[in-house]
Design a protein around this motif. Structure first.
Motif, PDB file in Angstrom:
ATOM      1  N   VAL A  74      67.301  65.091 159.577  1.00 10.64           N
ATOM      2  CA  VAL A  74      68.477  64.231 158.745  1.00 10.64           C
ATOM      3  C   VAL A  74      68.311  64.855 157.343  1.00 10.64           C
ATOM      4  O   VAL A  74      69.063  65.105 156.366  1.00 10.64           O
ATOM      5  CB  VAL A  74      68.077  62.878 158.673  1.00 10.64           C
ATOM      6  CG1 VAL A  74      69.041  62.263 157.649  1.00 10.64           C
ATOM      7  CG2 VAL A  74      68.501  62.324 159.949  1.00 10.64           C
ATOM      8  N   ALA A  75      67.083  64.993 156.948  1.00  8.36           N
ATOM      9  CA  ALA A  75      66.680  65.126 155.358  1.00  8.36           C
ATOM     10  C   ALA A  75      66.719  66.654 154.948  1.00  8.36           C
ATOM     11  O   ALA A  75      67.258  67.127 153.940  1.00  8.36           O
ATOM     12  CB  ALA A  75      65.742  64.385 154.704  1.00  8.36           C
ATOM     13  N   VAL A  76      66.181  67.532 155.612  1.00  6.85           N
ATOM     14  CA  VAL A  76      65.976  69.029 155.319  1.00  6.85           C
ATOM     15  C   VAL A  76      67.241  69.559 155.207  1.00  6.85           C
ATOM     16  O   VAL A  76      67.443  70.371 154.051  1.00  6.85           O
ATOM     17  CB  VAL A  76      65.033  69.618 156.286  1.00  6.85           C
ATOM     18  CG1 VAL A  76      64.900  70.991 155.949  1.00  6.85           C
ATOM     19  CG2 VAL A  76      63.370  69.314 156.092  1.00  6.85           C
ATOM     20  N   PRO A  77      68.319  69.291 155.829  1.00 11.26           N
ATOM     21  CA  PRO A  77      69.597  70.112 155.610  1.00 11.26           C
ATOM     22  C   PRO A  77      70.370  69.609 154.289  1.00 11.26           C
ATOM     23  O   PRO A  77      70.964  70.375 153.914  1.00 11.26           O
ATOM     24  CB  PRO A  77      70.468  69.523 156.860  1.00 11.26           C
ATOM     25  CG  PRO A  77      69.480  69.025 157.717  1.00 11.26           C
ATOM     26  CD  PRO A  77      68.218  68.646 157.265  1.00 11.26           C
ATOM     27  N   LEU A  78      69.938  68.256 153.746  1.00  9.81           N
ATOM     28  CA  LEU A  78      70.578  67.991 152.496  1.00  9.81           C
ATOM     29  C   LEU A  78      69.755  68.828 151.505  1.00  9.81           C
ATOM     30  O   LEU A  78      70.122  68.831 150.158  1.00  9.81           O
ATOM     31  CB  LEU A  78      70.108  66.574 152.452  1.00  9.81           C
ATOM     32  CG  LEU A  78      71.038  65.610 153.307  1.00  9.81           C
ATOM     33  CD1 LEU A  78      70.659  64.085 153.088  1.00  9.81           C
ATOM     34  CD2 LEU A  78      72.245  65.983 153.228  1.00  9.81           C
ATOM     35  N   VAL A  79      68.394  69.121 151.649  1.00 10.57           N
ATOM     36  CA  VAL A  79      67.637  70.028 150.715  1.00 10.57           C
ATOM     37  C   VAL A  79      67.968  71.279 150.770  1.00 10.57           C
ATOM     38  O   VAL A  79      68.115  72.164 149.864  1.00 10.57           O
ATOM     39  CB  VAL A  79      66.099  69.675 150.791  1.00 10.57           C
ATOM     40  CG1 VAL A  79      65.363  70.777 149.834  1.00 10.57           C
ATOM     41  CG2 VAL A  79      65.767  68.336 150.446  1.00 10.57           C
TER      42      VAL A  79
END
Length: 168
Positions: A74-79
């Motif tokens: 969930v979070a790594v693609p936002l980074v």
């Protein structure tokens, strides 16, 4: 809550907590963290030795592995917004592989190919959840992820601090 810096911070806290759980088994007292004590084992056959409780297979460990790696998807693609899904999945797989190799080298747990599969599946489930969030809340995804990450990560860090202070 829309800050990319905040998302990066949350990912760092998540990785710290994930490492603490996998490598240090949630131990809060440094003197009880024991390296090079246990036998080194590798389970090369997927799903061959899941936890068995009272003669029944307990799938909870496999579900726990999926849940622990979902935030990565969930979070790594936002980074790493320029990374395609396959690169996110590969990086999650490599992180999981790193944990399994360290468990073997440090003799702190059983390296298990099933964990590798379940952790990678967790990353893929996280990517699916992110895609769903992008459809349902197209302009608020980062805000939602940051809010949830701050709450869960903050709570986990507070609990960890309390356990350290109390010596439990």
């Amino acid at each position: 809550m829309q800050s990319a810096k905040l998302t990066r911070f949350i990912v760092c806290v998540y990785l710290l907590l994930l490492t603490w759980g996998i490598l240090f088994k949630f131990e809060t007292q440094l003197e009880y963290i024991s390296f090079f004590v246990h036998d080194r084992n590798i389970n090369w056959i997927p799903f061959s030795s899941p936890m068995v409780v009272n003669g029944d297979v307990a799938a909870s460990e496999m579900v726990f592995n999926i849940l622990c790696f979902m935030p990565y998807g969930v979070a790594v693609p936002l980074v790493k917004e320029s990374w395609p899904d396959r690169k996110i999945i590969l990086s999650g797989f490599l992180l999981s592989l790193c944990y399994e190799v360290l468990q073997f080298i440090l003799a702190i747990g059983n390296a298990d190919v099933t964990d590798l599969f379940m952790n990678t599946l967790g990353v893929m489930c996280g990517l699916g959840l992110l895609a769903l969030m992008r459809k349902l809340f197209p302009t608020k995804v980062r805000q939602i992820v940051n809010l949830i990450g701050l709450n869960l990560g903050g709570l986990a860090l507070i609990i960890l601090a309390i356990l350290f202070i109390l010596g439990i």
